[in-house]
Scaffold this active site. Structure first.
Site, PDB file in Angstrom:
ATOM      1  CB  SER A 106      95.980 -52.246 -23.327  1.00  0.00           C
ATOM      2  OG  SER A 106      97.012 -53.156 -23.553  1.00  0.00           O
ATOM      3  CG  HIS A 156      97.357 -54.454 -18.472  1.00  0.00           C
ATOM      4  ND1 HIS A 156      97.735 -53.144 -18.357  1.00  0.00           N
ATOM      5  CD2 HIS A 156      97.552 -54.779 -19.774  1.00  0.00           C
ATOM      6  CE1 HIS A 156      98.127 -52.694 -19.534  1.00  0.00           C
ATOM      7  NE2 HIS A 156      98.023 -53.664 -20.405  1.00  0.00           N
ATOM      8  CD  GLU A 202      97.594 -50.899 -15.108  1.00  0.00           C
ATOM      9  OE1 GLU A 202      97.600 -49.704 -14.805  1.00  0.00           O
ATOM     10  OE2 GLU A 202      97.285 -51.297 -16.250  1.00  0.00           O
ATOM     11  CG  ASN A 222      98.226 -48.565 -21.538  1.00  0.00           C
ATOM     12  OD1 ASN A 222      99.364 -48.252 -21.856  1.00  0.00           O
ATOM     13  ND2 ASN A 222      97.785 -49.802 -21.615  1.00  0.00           N
TER      14      ASN A 222
HETATM   15  N1  LIG Z   1     102.327 -54.798 -26.685  1.00  0.00           N
HETATM   16  C1  LIG Z   1     102.300 -54.332 -25.456  1.00  0.00           C
HETATM   17  O1  LIG Z   1     103.199 -53.579 -25.033  1.00  0.00           O
HETATM   18  C2  LIG Z   1     101.179 -54.721 -24.528  1.00  0.00           C
HETATM   19  C3  LIG Z   1     101.326 -54.480 -23.153  1.00  0.00           C
HETATM   20  C4  LIG Z   1     100.295 -54.909 -22.279  1.00  0.00           C
HETATM   21  C5  LIG Z   1      99.149 -55.498 -22.796  1.00  0.00           C
HETATM   22  N2  LIG Z   1      99.036 -55.695 -24.159  1.00  0.00           N
HETATM   23  C6  LIG Z   1      97.823 -56.373 -24.641  1.00  0.00           C
HETATM   24  O2  LIG Z   1      98.154 -57.735 -24.892  1.00  0.00           O
HETATM   25  C7  LIG Z   1      97.347 -58.240 -25.966  1.00  0.00           C
HETATM   26  C8  LIG Z   1      98.244 -58.844 -27.023  1.00  0.00           C
HETATM   27  O3  LIG Z   1      99.147 -57.846 -27.473  1.00  0.00           O
HETATM   28  P1  LIG Z   1     100.525 -58.249 -28.206  1.00  0.00           P
HETATM   29  O4  LIG Z   1     101.370 -57.024 -28.179  1.00  0.00           O
HETATM   30  O5  LIG Z   1     101.029 -59.527 -27.659  1.00  0.00           O
HETATM   31  O6  LIG Z   1      99.993 -58.494 -29.717  1.00  0.00           O
HETATM   32  P2  LIG Z   1     100.662 -59.403 -30.854  1.00  0.00           P
HETATM   33  O7  LIG Z   1     100.122 -58.866 -32.143  1.00  0.00           O
HETATM   34  O8  LIG Z   1     102.144 -59.485 -30.665  1.00  0.00           O
HETATM   35  O9  LIG Z   1     100.091 -60.878 -30.556  1.00  0.00           O
HETATM   36  C9  LIG Z   1      98.743 -61.222 -30.658  1.00  0.00           C
HETATM   37  C10 LIG Z   1      98.697 -62.711 -30.944  1.00  0.00           C
HETATM   38  O10 LIG Z   1      97.357 -63.164 -30.809  1.00  0.00           O
HETATM   39  C11 LIG Z   1      97.180 -64.207 -31.740  1.00  0.00           C
HETATM   40  N3  LIG Z   1      95.752 -64.459 -31.929  1.00  0.00           N
HETATM   41  C12 LIG Z   1      94.847 -63.696 -32.592  1.00  0.00           C
HETATM   42  N4  LIG Z   1      93.634 -64.281 -32.522  1.00  0.00           N
HETATM   43  C13 LIG Z   1      93.767 -65.435 -31.805  1.00  0.00           C
HETATM   44  C14 LIG Z   1      92.893 -66.460 -31.405  1.00  0.00           C
HETATM   45  N5  LIG Z   1      91.602 -66.428 -31.742  1.00  0.00           N
HETATM   46  N6  LIG Z   1      93.384 -67.494 -30.670  1.00  0.00           N
HETATM   47  C15 LIG Z   1      94.692 -67.538 -30.328  1.00  0.00           C
HETATM   48  N7  LIG Z   1      95.587 -66.571 -30.689  1.00  0.00           N
HETATM   49  C16 LIG Z   1      95.131 -65.534 -31.422  1.00  0.00           C
HETATM   50  C17 LIG Z   1      97.900 -63.715 -32.983  1.00  0.00           C
HETATM   51  O11 LIG Z   1      98.198 -64.791 -33.882  1.00  0.00           O
HETATM   52  C18 LIG Z   1      99.147 -63.087 -32.366  1.00  0.00           C
HETATM   53  O12 LIG Z   1     100.233 -64.002 -32.282  1.00  0.00           O
HETATM   54  C19 LIG Z   1      96.472 -57.076 -26.437  1.00  0.00           C
HETATM   55  O13 LIG Z   1      95.241 -57.138 -25.785  1.00  0.00           O
HETATM   56  C20 LIG Z   1      97.271 -55.858 -25.966  1.00  0.00           C
HETATM   57  O14 LIG Z   1      96.455 -54.733 -25.767  1.00  0.00           O
HETATM   58  C21 LIG Z   1     100.022 -55.344 -25.030  1.00  0.00           C
END
Ligand SMILES: NC(=O)c1ccc[n+]([C@@H]2O[C@H](COP(=O)([O-])OP(=O)(O)OC[C@H]3O[C@@H](n4cnc5c(N)ncnc54)[C@H](O)[C@@H]3O)[C@@H](O)[C@H]2O)c1
Length: 290
Positions: A125, A146, A158, A197
């Site tokens: 993000s 994204h 995006e 964002n």
């Molecule tokens: N939450 C949102 O609304 C949103 C929206 C768009 C983008 N994002 C982006 O998406 C990404 C993930 O966010 P999320 O909300 O899914 O987080 P989350 O905490 O739900 O999930 C992250 C996952 O990554 C896993 N992980 C960590 N290290 C790892 C590795 N080395 N190998 C494999 N898996 C690994 C964790 O075990 C976890 O299950 C971030 O970069 C975030 O900025 C989030």
């Protein structure tokens, strides 16, 4: 929707949290062969359950048939070994919003993915794409794709090329997002927050500050925006849905980039993250969830 256009048939998704599981679902429902990686068997099981539950809800809501659900599940495979991503045409990284963790993953992917023109994408993000790009030996093939939460529902993606990304990679990523997945793609420069964002985070932080300083209750803040501006969800509920750790990390990256006070995370947000109250995913944030 099934079938794919372009040259991307085998997709890898790294991370099966809220976003990774949603992205994997979108890709598998579009007819692609999808392999998902997590850190541990336990995390993989949680992610797989989330994904399969989401497919179950799609059947209940009449979005897909029972046969489509089965076919979608058959197209998904799960692993804890990134070595199994060797044959992927596109890998989408969706792990925690932490630059060091993401950088290491891109270094590993660079070693293991064998197709010379495979695209390595990040769902970050706010982390500069160029930093992930230069961690690989193929910075022209790294791009931000994204998605929005929940990925199976939200129409937007995006596309964020780094300074190093080639036109070929941009074109293929756009074809993938629009034609294969049926999303609407908008293009943003590699600046923290991109388009959505950069507008959304200061709004969420303002709502948290308003709550923290006692100007209004959490319910009145959310009702204000839901009933006064027809937003489907108020800002504190939305922050809980996104995950307060993610909101705080994105705010921190944007603050580092621009040094604008409106991007600075209020102390309450940081304290809630420190307390492990991350929103819906932990059962407690501004609200509690069963
Ligand atoms: N939450 C949102 O609304 C949103 C929206 C768009 C983008 N994002 C982006 O998406 C990404 C993930 O966010 P999320 O909300 O899914 O987080 P989350 O905490 O739900 O999930 C992250 C996952 O990554 C896993 N992980 C960590 N290290 C790892 C590795 N080395 N190998 C494999 N898996 C690994 C964790 O075990 C976890 O299950 C971030 O970069 C975030 O900025 C989030």
């Amino acid at each position: 929707m099934t079938g794919f256009s372009g040259d991307i048939a085998r997709v890898g998704v790294v991370g099966c949290g809220q976003m990774g599981s949603g992205i994997a679902e979108v890709c598998a429902r579009a007819g692609l062969d999808v392999r998902v990686a997590e850190t541990t068997g336990e995390a993989l099981e949680i992610g797989r359950t989330r994904l399969f539950n989401s497919l179950g809800k799609a059947v209940e809501r009449g979005k897909i048939s029972e046969q489509e659900r089965e076919a979608t599940q058959d197209r998904l495979s799960f692993t804890t070994d990134l070595g199994e991503f060797a044959d992927r045409d596109l890998v989408i990284e969706a792990v925690v919003e932490n630059e060091q963790v993401k950088t290491e993953i891109f270094q590993v992917l660079d070693q293991v993915v064998t197709r010379p023109d495979a695209i390595l994408a990040s769902n970050t993000s706010s982390i500069p794409l160029v930093r992930l790009a230069v961690a690989t030996s193929r910075p022209d093939q790294v791009i931000g794709i994204h998605f929005f939460n929940p990925a199976p529902v939200q129409k937007l993606v995006e596309l964020i090329p780094a300074l190093t990304t080639s036109e070929d990679t941009i074109g293929r990523a756009q074809l993938f997002a629009e034609k294969t997945l049926g999303k609407h793609a908008i293009r943003a420069q590699d600046r923290s927050g991109f388009v959505v964002n950069a507008l959304l985070i200061p709004y969420l932080l303002s709502a948290i500050r308003m709550f923290e300083t006692g100007i209004a209750s959490r319910e009145d803040i959310d009702n204000g925006m839901e009933l006064g501006c027809a937003h489907p969800m108020g800002p504190l509920k939305l922050a809980d849905l996104i995950g307060l750790d993610t909101v705080a990390s994105v705010a921190q990256s944007m603050y580092q980039e621009y040094k604008e006070p409106l991007y600075a995370a209020p102390p309450l947000l940081q304290r809630m993250v420190d307390a492990g109250r991350l929103g819906r995913k932990t059962g407690s944030g501004f609200y509690t969830y069963s």
